[in-house]
Design a protein around this motif. Structure first.
Motif, PDB file in Angstrom:
ATOM      1  N   ALA A  77      75.090 -36.894   5.757  1.00 43.69           N
ATOM      2  CA  ALA A  77      73.947 -37.185   6.628  1.00 43.69           C
ATOM      3  C   ALA A  77      73.471 -35.929   7.317  1.00 43.69           C
ATOM      4  CB  ALA A  77      74.340 -38.234   7.680  1.00 43.69           C
ATOM      5  N   PRO A  78      72.167 -35.648   7.279  1.00 44.03           N
ATOM      6  CA  PRO A  78      71.622 -34.470   7.953  1.00 44.03           C
ATOM      7  C   PRO A  78      71.504 -34.693   9.448  1.00 44.03           C
ATOM      8  CG  PRO A  78      69.846 -35.738   6.993  1.00 44.03           C
ATOM      9  CD  PRO A  78      71.136 -36.423   6.596  1.00 44.03           C
ATOM     10  N   ALA A  79      71.209 -33.630  10.165  1.00 42.81           N
ATOM     11  CA  ALA A  79      71.045 -33.745  11.617  1.00 42.81           C
ATOM     12  C   ALA A  79      69.814 -34.561  11.964  1.00 42.81           C
ATOM     13  CB  ALA A  79      70.952 -32.359  12.235  1.00 42.81           C
ATOM     14  N   SER A  80      68.811 -34.536  11.086  1.00 41.23           N
ATOM     15  CA  SER A  80      67.625 -35.343  11.292  1.00 41.23           C
ATOM     16  C   SER A  80      67.211 -35.934   9.952  1.00 41.23           C
ATOM     17  CB  SER A  80      66.480 -34.501  11.865  1.00 41.23           C
ATOM     18  OG  SER A  80      66.147 -33.456  10.968  1.00 41.23           O
ATOM     19  N   VAL A  81      66.450 -37.016  10.000  1.00 35.90           N
ATOM     20  CA  VAL A  81      66.070 -37.707   8.779  1.00 35.90           C
ATOM     21  C   VAL A  81      64.699 -37.254   8.328  1.00 35.90           C
ATOM     22  CG1 VAL A  81      65.713 -39.965   7.728  1.00 35.90           C
ATOM     23  CG2 VAL A  81      67.386 -39.686   9.537  1.00 35.90           C
ATOM     24  N   PRO A  82      64.552 -36.742   7.114  1.00 31.74           N
ATOM     25  CA  PRO A  82      63.249 -36.324   6.640  1.00 31.74           C
ATOM     26  C   PRO A  82      62.296 -37.501   6.495  1.00 31.74           C
ATOM     27  CG  PRO A  82      64.829 -36.344   4.852  1.00 31.74           C
ATOM     28  CD  PRO A  82      65.609 -36.544   6.128  1.00 31.74           C
ATOM     29  N   ASP A  83      61.036 -37.262   6.822  1.00 32.34           N
ATOM     30  CA  ASP A  83      59.967 -38.265   6.687  1.00 32.34           C
ATOM     31  C   ASP A  83      60.110 -39.439   7.642  1.00 32.34           C
ATOM     32  OD1 ASP A  83      58.884 -36.767   4.586  1.00 32.34           O
ATOM     33  OD2 ASP A  83      60.204 -37.743   3.138  1.00 32.34           O
ATOM     34  N   ALA A  84      60.989 -39.341   8.622  1.00 31.36           N
ATOM     35  CA  ALA A  84      61.131 -40.451   9.578  1.00 31.36           C
ATOM     36  C   ALA A  84      60.036 -40.371  10.617  1.00 31.36           C
ATOM     37  CB  ALA A  84      62.492 -40.369  10.260  1.00 31.36           C
ATOM     38  N   ILE A  85      59.505 -41.523  10.973  1.00 30.70           N
ATOM     39  CA  ILE A  85      58.521 -41.592  12.049  1.00 30.70           C
ATOM     40  C   ILE A  85      59.277 -41.921  13.314  1.00 30.70           C
ATOM     41  CG2 ILE A  85      56.453 -42.766  12.879  1.00 30.70           C
ATOM     42  CD1 ILE A  85      55.741 -43.372  10.001  1.00 30.70           C
ATOM     43  N   LEU A  86      59.528 -40.903  14.132  1.00 27.94           N
ATOM     44  CA  LEU A  86      60.353 -41.099  15.323  1.00 27.94           C
ATOM     45  C   LEU A  86      59.555 -41.504  16.543  1.00 27.94           C
ATOM     46  CD1 LEU A  86      62.753 -38.045  14.911  1.00 27.94           C
ATOM     47  CD2 LEU A  86      63.096 -40.401  14.182  1.00 27.94           C
ATOM     48  N   ASP A  87      58.256 -41.247  16.514  1.00 27.75           N
ATOM     49  CA  ASP A  87      57.401 -41.552  17.662  1.00 27.75           C
ATOM     50  C   ASP A  87      56.202 -42.350  17.171  1.00 27.75           C
ATOM     51  OD1 ASP A  87      55.778 -41.680  19.858  1.00 27.75           O
ATOM     52  OD2 ASP A  87      55.905 -39.566  20.355  1.00 27.75           O
ATOM     53  N   PRO A  88      56.068 -43.614  17.569  1.00 28.00           N
ATOM     54  CA  PRO A  88      54.944 -44.409  17.089  1.00 28.00           C
ATOM     55  C   PRO A  88      53.601 -43.838  17.493  1.00 28.00           C
ATOM     56  CG  PRO A  88      56.073 -45.522  18.884  1.00 28.00           C
ATOM     57  CD  PRO A  88      56.923 -44.346  18.477  1.00 28.00           C
ATOM     58  N   LEU A  89      53.537 -43.050  18.556  1.00 30.21           N
ATOM     59  CA  LEU A  89      52.275 -42.449  18.967  1.00 30.21           C
ATOM     60  C   LEU A  89      51.864 -41.332  18.021  1.00 30.21           C
ATOM     61  CD1 LEU A  89      52.783 -42.243  22.819  1.00 30.21           C
ATOM     62  CD2 LEU A  89      51.546 -43.957  21.521  1.00 30.21           C
ATOM     63  N   GLU A  90      52.843 -40.748  17.355  1.00 31.64           N
ATOM     64  CA  GLU A  90      52.551 -39.663  16.425  1.00 31.64           C
ATOM     65  C   GLU A  90      52.485 -40.163  14.976  1.00 31.64           C
ATOM     66  OE1 GLU A  90      51.845 -36.700  17.395  1.00 31.64           O
ATOM     67  OE2 GLU A  90      52.368 -36.922  19.496  1.00 31.64           O
ATOM     68  N   GLY A  91      52.980 -41.393  14.734  1.00 39.48           N
ATOM     69  CA  GLY A  91      53.086 -41.899  13.389  1.00 39.48           C
ATOM     70  C   GLY A  91      51.753 -42.360  12.826  1.00 39.48           C
ATOM     71  N   THR A 127      43.823 -48.494  23.836  1.00 39.00           N
ATOM     72  CA  THR A 127      42.536 -47.979  23.382  1.00 39.00           C
ATOM     73  C   THR A 127      42.734 -46.528  22.945  1.00 39.00           C
ATOM     74  OG1 THR A 127      41.924 -47.138  25.568  1.00 39.00           O
ATOM     75  CG2 THR A 127      41.350 -49.435  25.072  1.00 39.00           C
ATOM     76  N   PRO A 128      41.832 -45.979  22.128  1.00 39.66           N
ATOM     77  CA  PRO A 128      41.952 -44.565  21.729  1.00 39.66           C
ATOM     78  C   PRO A 128      42.055 -43.616  22.918  1.00 39.66           C
ATOM     79  CG  PRO A 128      40.328 -45.676  20.362  1.00 39.66           C
ATOM     80  CD  PRO A 128      40.709 -46.640  21.451  1.00 39.66           C
ATOM     81  N   GLU A 129      41.323 -43.910  23.983  1.00 40.71           N
ATOM     82  CA  GLU A 129      41.357 -43.049  25.163  1.00 40.71           C
ATOM     83  C   GLU A 129      42.730 -43.087  25.834  1.00 40.71           C
ATOM     84  OE1 GLU A 129      39.097 -45.375  24.571  1.00 40.71           O
ATOM     85  OE2 GLU A 129      37.374 -44.106  24.009  1.00 40.71           O
ATOM     86  N   GLU A 130      43.294 -44.292  25.959  1.00 36.92           N
ATOM     87  CA  GLU A 130      44.617 -44.431  26.569  1.00 36.92           C
ATOM     88  C   GLU A 130      45.683 -43.738  25.726  1.00 36.92           C
ATOM     89  OE1 GLU A 130      44.215 -48.767  28.814  1.00 36.92           O
ATOM     90  OE2 GLU A 130      44.716 -48.684  26.684  1.00 36.92           O
ATOM     91  N   ARG A 131      45.524 -43.801  24.400  1.00 36.30           N
ATOM     92  CA  ARG A 131      46.497 -43.174  23.512  1.00 36.30           C
ATOM     93  C   ARG A 131      46.486 -41.652  23.665  1.00 36.30           C
ATOM     94  NH1 ARG A 131      44.864 -45.442  19.365  1.00 36.30           N
ATOM     95  NH2 ARG A 131      46.284 -47.230  19.431  1.00 36.30           N
ATOM     96  N   GLU A 132      45.296 -41.075  23.729  1.00 37.88           N
ATOM     97  CA  GLU A 132      45.176 -39.629  23.887  1.00 37.88           C
ATOM     98  C   GLU A 132      45.725 -39.172  25.234  1.00 37.88           C
ATOM     99  OE1 GLU A 132      44.327 -37.343  21.700  1.00 37.88           O
ATOM    100  OE2 GLU A 132      44.182 -38.976  20.227  1.00 37.88           O
ATOM    101  N   GLU A 133      45.483 -39.981  26.263  1.00 42.75           N
ATOM    102  CA  GLU A 133      45.982 -39.643  27.597  1.00 42.75           C
ATOM    103  C   GLU A 133      47.506 -39.655  27.624  1.00 42.75           C
ATOM    104  OE1 GLU A 133      45.758 -41.355  32.215  1.00 42.75           O
ATOM    105  OE2 GLU A 133      44.446 -42.172  30.651  1.00 42.75           O
ATOM    106  N   LEU A 134      48.104 -40.649  26.965  1.00 39.52           N
ATOM    107  CA  LEU A 134      49.556 -40.735  26.931  1.00 39.52           C
ATOM    108  C   LEU A 134      50.155 -39.594  26.118  1.00 39.52           C
ATOM    109  CD1 LEU A 134      52.064 -42.273  27.731  1.00 39.52           C
ATOM    110  CD2 LEU A 134      51.782 -43.726  25.723  1.00 39.52           C
ATOM    111  N   LYS A 135      49.496 -39.222  25.019  1.00 38.46           N
ATOM    112  CA  LYS A 135      49.965 -38.093  24.222  1.00 38.46           C
ATOM    113  C   LYS A 135      50.005 -36.822  25.059  1.00 38.46           C
ATOM    114  CE  LYS A 135      48.696 -39.425  19.497  1.00 38.46           C
ATOM    115  NZ  LYS A 135      47.859 -39.050  18.319  1.00 38.46           N
ATOM    116  N   ALA A 136      48.954 -36.621  25.858  1.00 38.86           N
ATOM    117  CA  ALA A 136      48.885 -35.428  26.704  1.00 38.86           C
ATOM    118  C   ALA A 136      50.016 -35.422  27.727  1.00 38.86           C
ATOM    119  CB  ALA A 136      47.534 -35.370  27.405  1.00 38.86           C
ATOM    120  N   LYS A 137      50.301 -36.577  28.314  1.00 33.56           N
ATOM    121  CA  LYS A 137      51.385 -36.671  29.289  1.00 33.56           C
ATOM    122  C   LYS A 137      52.730 -36.391  28.634  1.00 33.56           C
ATOM    123  CE  LYS A 137      49.191 -39.964  32.462  1.00 33.56           C
ATOM    124  NZ  LYS A 137      49.281 -41.323  33.066  1.00 33.56           N
ATOM    125  N   ASN A 138      52.924 -36.925  27.422  1.00 34.22           N
ATOM    126  CA  ASN A 138      54.182 -36.702  26.719  1.00 34.22           C
ATOM    127  C   ASN A 138      54.405 -35.238  26.402  1.00 34.22           C
ATOM    128  OD1 ASN A 138      54.823 -39.384  26.778  1.00 34.22           O
ATOM    129  ND2 ASN A 138      54.136 -39.824  24.698  1.00 34.22           N
TER     130      ASN A 138
END
Length: 333
Positions: free
Chosen positions: A319-333, A90-101
């Protein structure tokens, strides 16, 4: 050079609601989200010089490759699981997990990476040990005095191992999430086969191809059962304890030889008669793959195309150290 004659032997892995493909320079996972959007995890391939050296040594390279793919694959599987879990929140659970992360960000780093790597290696080793030893104990309990020659015990042990493997795969394939995982596995194979045939990668073209492929890890599992019986038959034992120790010591040998034989059968897959050497592994794939939907094939194509696109860029630029435009975290994507 045409795509059909390209020397790269691409491989992949099914994940939850998606597919991972590995290229020369990058590994890419595409995942279908509940909204219908496809998101990506794009990780440049980094390999130490000593690992590359080990990959050139026959027998040993198989074990190195298997452990390496297990470690790297766990990262992509975790990404797909996080995306799947996020879609169920749920949106509430997602926000709570983001805060914990965010509060725990300072604790992440080298320790977390080492922990994930160690867990992947440990689960790989434990899985192989359990799959090796359980049939030994079952055979010893049921057929201890049934045969005079140990080769019959080895054959029976192999038969028990095969039955347990088939039963396990069949039972887990009945669960909805694993059934879909096996469908994505089929989609992965179809895309590779279509690409190797020089086809344009569209769902219609890809669906024409078989969901079975010679280089699949399922074929490797089947080979370990067959090769194991042959190698174990070269040795004798006088007690259950000796038999157990022998199996553990020979496990790396069985895996190494099986890996080499898999490469051998793949090289001969277009040779009449000899191509049948790879059929036992293909038969097992009838359980580990399912026919995918067009939507699942679309995800597999998206992953493969993105991997190829980044591979081409990195081949020119590095290859760069990180990939541009990559979505590394589904919670942030």
């Amino acid at each position: 050079m045409s795509e059909k004659s390209a020397p790269v032997a691409y491989g992949g892995q099914a994940v939850i609601e998606g597919v991972m493909f590995g290229g020369r320079h990058v590994n890419v996972t595409a995942v279908r989200r509940k909204s219908g959007e496809i998101t990506f995890l794009e990780v440049p391939r980094e390999e130490k010089g000593w690992v590359r050296s080990l990959r050139k040594i026959p027998l040993l390279r198989g074990l190195v490759s298997l452990i390496d793919s297990s470690v790297k694959g766990s990262k992509h599987l975790n990404y797909s699981f996080d995306a799947y879990a996020d879609d169920e929140m749920t949106p509430e659970e997602r926000e709570e997990l983001k805060a914990k992360n965010k509060k725990g960000e300072a604790k992440l780093g080298l320790g977390a990476i080492i922990g994930v790597t160690a867990a992947a290696i440990l689960s790989f080793i434990v899985g192989k040990v359990v799959f090796t030893l359980v049939p030994v104990f079952v055979e010893q309990f049921l057929f201890k005095g049934a045969f005079e020659h140990q080769i019959y015990h080895n054959l029976t042990e192999g038969g028990i191992k095969l039955i347990l493997l088939l039963l396990y795969l069949y039972l887990i394939s009945l669960t909805p999430i694993v059934k879909r995982l096996f469908q994505y596995h089929g989609a992965e194979h179809k895309v590779i086969s279509a690409f190797e045939a020089g086809e344009e990668l569209t769902p219609e073209n890809v669906q024409k191809y078989t969901r079975l492929h010679y280089r699949c890890g399922s074929s490797f599992i089947m080979l370990t059962v067959i090769i194991g019986v042959l190698i174990y038959s070269l040795f004798t034992w006088d007690s259950l304890a000796e038999r157990v120790v022998q199996r553990l010591l020979l496990l790396p040998v069985v895996m190494g030889v099986s890996f080499e034989f898999l490469k051998f059968t793949n090289a001969l897959r277009d040779v009449p008669v000899l191509r049948y050497l790879g059929y036992p592994g293909l038969w097992l794939q009838l359980l580990t793959t399912k026919e995918p939907t067009d939507e699942q094939v679309e995800v597999s194509i998206a992953s493969f195309n993105r991997m190829r696109e980044l591979d081409a860029v990195y081949a020119k630029q590095g290859a760069p150290a990180s990939v541009p435009d990559a979505i590394l975290d589904p919670l942030e994507g």
